[in-house]
Design an enzyme around this catalytic site. Structure first.
Site, PDB file in Angstrom:
ATOM      1  N   ASP A  80       0.847  -1.189   0.000  1.00 32.39           N
ATOM      2  CA  ASP A  80       0.000   0.000   0.000  1.00 32.39           C
ATOM      3  C   ASP A  80       0.894   1.255   0.000  1.00 32.39           C
ATOM      4  OD1 ASP A  80      -2.466   1.268   0.148  1.00 32.39           O
ATOM      5  OD2 ASP A  80      -2.601   1.141   2.338  1.00 32.39           O
ATOM      6  N   HIS A  81       0.370   2.370  -0.433  1.00 35.87           N
ATOM      7  CA  HIS A  81       1.064   3.678  -0.429  1.00 35.87           C
ATOM      8  C   HIS A  81       2.568   3.632  -0.189  1.00 35.87           C
ATOM      9  CE1 HIS A  81      -2.511   6.262  -0.427  1.00 35.87           C
ATOM     10  NE2 HIS A  81      -3.057   5.321   0.310  1.00 35.87           N
ATOM     11  N   HIS A 178      -8.610   8.874   4.710  1.00 35.69           N
ATOM     12  CA  HIS A 178      -7.920   7.832   5.481  1.00 35.69           C
ATOM     13  C   HIS A 178      -8.183   8.006   6.971  1.00 35.69           C
ATOM     14  CE1 HIS A 178      -5.008   7.730   1.931  1.00 35.69           C
ATOM     15  NE2 HIS A 178      -5.510   6.515   1.987  1.00 35.69           N
ATOM     16  N   GLY A 179      -8.313   6.911   7.660  1.00 30.38           N
ATOM     17  CA  GLY A 179      -8.394   6.973   9.118  1.00 30.38           C
ATOM     18  C   GLY A 179      -9.715   7.482   9.653  1.00 30.38           C
ATOM     19  N   HIS A 207      -9.987   4.214  -1.410  1.00 33.42           N
ATOM     20  CA  HIS A 207      -9.232   4.244  -0.151  1.00 33.42           C
ATOM     21  C   HIS A 207     -10.115   4.854   0.936  1.00 33.42           C
ATOM     22  CE1 HIS A 207      -4.925   3.534  -1.551  1.00 33.42           C
ATOM     23  NE2 HIS A 207      -5.691   3.310  -2.601  1.00 33.42           N
ATOM     24  N   ASN A 229     -10.208  -0.557  -0.028  1.00 35.97           N
ATOM     25  CA  ASN A 229      -9.255  -0.699   1.074  1.00 35.97           C
ATOM     26  C   ASN A 229      -9.923  -0.540   2.431  1.00 35.97           C
ATOM     27  OD1 ASN A 229      -7.434  -0.760  -1.012  1.00 35.97           O
ATOM     28  ND2 ASN A 229      -6.260   1.013  -0.360  1.00 35.97           N
ATOM     29  N   VAL A 230      -9.589  -1.456   3.323  1.00 40.38           N
ATOM     30  CA  VAL A 230     -10.074  -1.374   4.703  1.00 40.38           C
ATOM     31  C   VAL A 230      -8.869  -1.523   5.622  1.00 40.38           C
ATOM     32  CG1 VAL A 230     -11.571  -2.409   6.453  1.00 40.38           C
ATOM     33  CG2 VAL A 230     -12.282  -2.431   4.047  1.00 40.38           C
TER      34      VAL A 230
END
Ligand SMILES: [Zn+2]
Length: 280
Positions: A80-81, A178-179, A207, A229-230
């Site tokens: 990922d990233h 994200h988050g 994402h 994405n999880v």
């Protein structure tokens, strides 16, 4: 068996988006694959570069190979990233079947140039590549992009990027963060429709999946998202469970028993999300 992202896209066309779950520690890995097995669904296991360094590339590759063969399910191992081309090459050399080069903070031409280096290398390793155009807000592996700094994907940039890099998948910024776990994202479905209509040949990637309501998630999948994405939900839930068990533990309590509820919760999340990603 281990498969590239591209292969999983092809095998699941019209059936589902594929869940891509961040493994945060080795303990949760068997539970993740067991969750996928229960539905006979494919699964993408993804690591941040930080997790990959913590566990080790070779250990990740060999344990996922072992588990996927034991359970007879298809698994893609994805980085990922990652902003380091060298580290991505190392990951592919070690056996990762997919990688994400994140050049989203660069200008589009530089992003294209660097991503192309990665796609060229990936070809020689039969691996897939995900790129990113636009900026998805939030925290990722310690890097924080504020919500105000998040930038929607510009469609023309995305089309050019896909044409010139030959990526298999592209992360698009359509309003997720994200988050995000305290509130739900506001998705720009108009933009999603435009992007998916014009980029049928590549897999669109969502994402920040934790922050999307079930209803919006179904809509995203039916409108063409191929990989979701999880990460945050797994991290958050694991901590919640071990907080409960460790708080009453003594030095002689079996560690296994303290971790099992957390592992089981991970399995449940993988099952629940993978069901959600199926097309009706
Ligand atoms: Zn991400």
């Amino acid at each position: 068996m281990l498969k590239s992202l591209d292969q999983l896209f092809e095998e699941n066309e019209g059936k589902r988006a594929i869940g891509s779950f961040n493994v945060h520690c080795l303990e949760m890995l068997p539970a993740m694959l067991e969750g996928a097995k229960e539905l006979n669904a494919p699964i993408i296991i993804q690591t941040s570069p930080g997790t990959a360094e913590y566990i080790g590339l070779d250990l990740l590759v060999s344990s996922i190979e072992t588990l996927s063969n034991r359970l007879e399910i298809n698994v893609c191992l994805h980085m990922d990233h990652c902003k380091s081309i060298d580290f991505l090459k190392k990951a592919m050399d070690a056996g990762y079947t997919s990688v994400m080069y994140d050049g989203s903070s660069l200008d589009i031409d530089e992003n294209i140039k660097n991503t192309k280096i990665v796609t060229d290398y990936a070809k020689s390793r039969n691996a897939s590549v995900e790129g990113e155009v636009g900026t998805i807000g939030g925290a990722e592996d310690g890097m924080v992009v504020s919500e105000e700094d998040a930038i929607y994907t510009h469609p023309e940039d995305a089309y050019k990027f896909v044409r010139e890099t030959g990526v298999d998948a592209i992360a698009v910024a359509i309003g997720t963060t994200h988050g995000q776990y305290k509130s739900k994202a506001k998705i720009n479905f108009e933009l999603l429709a435009e992007l998916s209509t014009n980029m049928e040949a590549v897999g669109l990637v969502l994402h920040g999946g934790t922050g999307v309501s079930d209803e919006d998630m179904r809509k995203c999948v039916s409108q063409g998202m191929k990989k979701v994405n999880v990460g945050t939900e797994l991290n958050k839930s694991y901590i919640e469970e071990v907080n409960k068990t460790f708080s009453s533990a003594t030095p002689l309590t079996s560690l296994r028993k303290l971790l099992l509820p957390a592992n089981n919760r991970i399995k449940d999340i993988v099952i629940e999300k993978s069901k959600l990603f199926q097309l009706m």
